[in-house]
Design a protein around this motif. Sequence first.
Motif, PDB file in Angstrom:
ATOM      1  N   THR A 125       0.888  -1.098  -0.016  1.00 39.55           N
ATOM      2  CA  THR A 125       0.174   0.130  -0.042  1.00 39.55           C
ATOM      3  C   THR A 125       0.883   1.294   0.013  1.00 39.55           C
ATOM      4  OG1 THR A 125      -1.602  -1.322   1.216  1.00 39.55           O
ATOM      5  CG2 THR A 125      -1.701   1.262   1.270  1.00 39.55           C
ATOM      6  N   ARG A 126       1.979   1.339   0.544  1.00 39.67           N
ATOM      7  CA  ARG A 126       2.524   2.512   0.736  1.00 39.67           C
ATOM      8  C   ARG A 126       3.427   2.742  -0.382  1.00 39.67           C
ATOM      9  NH1 ARG A 126       7.926   3.395   1.312  1.00 39.67           N
ATOM     10  NH2 ARG A 126       8.522   1.242   1.808  1.00 39.67           N
ATOM     11  N   LEU A 127       3.961   1.889  -1.138  1.00 37.10           N
ATOM     12  CA  LEU A 127       4.737   2.068  -2.133  1.00 37.10           C
ATOM     13  C   LEU A 127       3.509   2.389  -3.360  1.00 37.10           C
ATOM     14  CD1 LEU A 127       7.206  -1.025  -1.940  1.00 37.10           C
ATOM     15  CD2 LEU A 127       7.742   1.538  -2.002  1.00 37.10           C
ATOM     16  N   ALA A 128       2.323   1.753  -3.290  1.00 34.08           N
ATOM     17  CA  ALA A 128       1.435   2.070  -4.252  1.00 34.08           C
ATOM     18  C   ALA A 128       1.045   3.496  -4.268  1.00 34.08           C
ATOM     19  CB  ALA A 128       0.293   1.519  -4.070  1.00 34.08           C
ATOM     20  N   GLU A 129       0.836   3.969  -2.938  1.00 29.28           N
ATOM     21  CA  GLU A 129       0.378   5.440  -2.840  1.00 29.28           C
ATOM     22  C   GLU A 129       1.727   6.363  -3.475  1.00 29.28           C
ATOM     23  OE1 GLU A 129      -2.199   8.520  -0.275  1.00 29.28           O
ATOM     24  OE2 GLU A 129      -1.734   6.461   0.729  1.00 29.28           O
TER      25      GLU A 129
ATOM     26  N   PHE B 249      -7.582   3.504  -5.869  1.00 31.43           N
ATOM     27  CA  PHE B 249      -6.708   3.253  -4.961  1.00 31.43           C
ATOM     28  C   PHE B 249      -7.167   3.731  -3.609  1.00 31.43           C
ATOM     29  CE2 PHE B 249      -3.442   4.672  -1.942  1.00 31.43           C
ATOM     30  CZ  PHE B 249      -2.944   3.654  -1.525  1.00 31.43           C
ATOM     31  N   LEU B 250      -7.795   4.837  -3.584  1.00 34.12           N
ATOM     32  CA  LEU B 250      -8.298   5.296  -2.090  1.00 34.12           C
ATOM     33  C   LEU B 250      -9.467   4.504  -1.880  1.00 34.12           C
ATOM     34  CD1 LEU B 250      -7.956   9.153  -2.952  1.00 34.12           C
ATOM     35  CD2 LEU B 250      -6.431   7.804  -1.278  1.00 34.12           C
ATOM     36  N   CYS B 251     -10.403   4.136  -2.776  1.00 44.29           N
ATOM     37  CA  CYS B 251     -11.660   3.747  -2.544  1.00 44.29           C
ATOM     38  C   CYS B 251     -11.198   2.369  -1.870  1.00 44.29           C
ATOM     39  CB  CYS B 251     -12.228   3.557  -3.739  1.00 44.29           C
ATOM     40  SG  CYS B 251     -13.907   2.643  -3.509  1.00 44.29           S
ATOM     41  N   GLN B 252     -10.266   1.580  -2.282  1.00 45.53           N
ATOM     42  CA  GLN B 252     -10.047   0.038  -1.871  1.00 45.53           C
ATOM     43  C   GLN B 252      -9.185   0.254  -0.837  1.00 45.53           C
ATOM     44  OE1 GLN B 252     -11.269  -2.642  -3.792  1.00 45.53           O
ATOM     45  NE2 GLN B 252     -12.338  -0.987  -4.430  1.00 45.53           N
ATOM     46  N   ASN B 253      -8.887   1.166  -0.147  1.00 49.20           N
ATOM     47  CA  ASN B 253      -7.888   1.356   0.713  1.00 49.20           C
ATOM     48  C   ASN B 253      -8.575   2.145   1.968  1.00 49.20           C
ATOM     49  OD1 ASN B 253      -5.024  -0.093   0.444  1.00 49.20           O
ATOM     50  ND2 ASN B 253      -5.913   0.698  -1.423  1.00 49.20           N
TER      51      ASN B 253
ATOM     52  N   ALA C 107     -16.887   5.428  -9.496  1.00 51.02           N
ATOM     53  CA  ALA C 107     -17.759   6.265  -8.504  1.00 51.02           C
ATOM     54  C   ALA C 107     -18.830   5.699  -7.975  1.00 51.02           C
ATOM     55  CB  ALA C 107     -17.879   7.651  -9.332  1.00 51.02           C
ATOM     56  N   GLY C 108     -19.599   4.858  -8.836  1.00 52.55           N
ATOM     57  CA  GLY C 108     -20.965   4.197  -8.245  1.00 52.55           C
ATOM     58  C   GLY C 108     -20.509   3.336  -7.210  1.00 52.55           C
ATOM     59  N   THR C 109     -19.462   2.331  -7.443  1.00 53.65           N
ATOM     60  CA  THR C 109     -19.080   1.638  -6.630  1.00 53.65           C
ATOM     61  C   THR C 109     -18.781   2.022  -5.269  1.00 53.65           C
ATOM     62  OG1 THR C 109     -18.387   0.073  -8.426  1.00 53.65           O
ATOM     63  CG2 THR C 109     -17.391  -0.508  -6.391  1.00 53.65           C
TER      64      THR C 109
END
Length: 265
Positions: free
Chosen positions: A97-101, A124-128, A157-159
């Motif tokens: 997660t850190r490297l992804a962000e 990414f933000l939505c899934q974390n 956005a809907g999800t």
Amino acid sequence: MTARRFTWLGASLLSAALLAGCVSSPAVKQDGELAVSSDKADRQKRAAIRLQLAIGYYQQGQMNIALDEIKLALQTDSEFADAYSMAGLIYMDMGETRLAEENFTRAIRLAPNDPDLSNNYGWFLCQNGRASLSIAYFEAAIRNKAYQSPAKALNNAGTCSMILKDAAAAERYFNEAFRYEPGNPTTNTNLARMNYDRGDFERARFYIVRVTKADVLSAEVLWLAVKIERKMGDRAAESSYATQLRRRYPNSNEFSAYQRGAFNE
């Protein structure tokens, strides 16, 4: 998911600068030759090829090889925003997660108005655990007139609105995605699921039938189709979808749920 970018940045030209009435000195490459605009174009082309290879490996689930290709792309062009965004997706799937962000935010800094990058970071933000922050990035992508795939950001956005328990916003996003791409299977699946959850089974069937015309269906889609046809009382259609689920995904959670009779879970 989701949400992936497969286009390349075009090559740009270097411009001459005039300072105090004098032409600035041309850059010199390591081989002693003067650097010219074609050198930058060549770097970008080579980096884009590496990115294309990385995407291919990523789609095949070969994350380590994909990451190696991304690193080579960035060694060639250290300001390649698309490559940083792809690195973010790879690290995200690897659970880093850190490297992804770090990579997503680097991509956004390099290309703040790129709608695909905004969509990727929003996902990414939505899934974390930061769905509330993700909507602004999806909206930025949707509003961008140059965005070639708005249905992608609208579905995301809907999800994420569903995660936030904002059903009205989710329906608005999904319906807008349908207007853009009425044949999009993700959009139709989302609308089928939403209508099923609120008990409008006839409308849910309308959307799921559009999805099931595809050659390859996921276990999730087949299980939803089974449940919809069961509610509609069409045992023949239910049995057909259940047979496909058993044949294609015998070890899936969805088929296990079917075997248990867990139609209302």
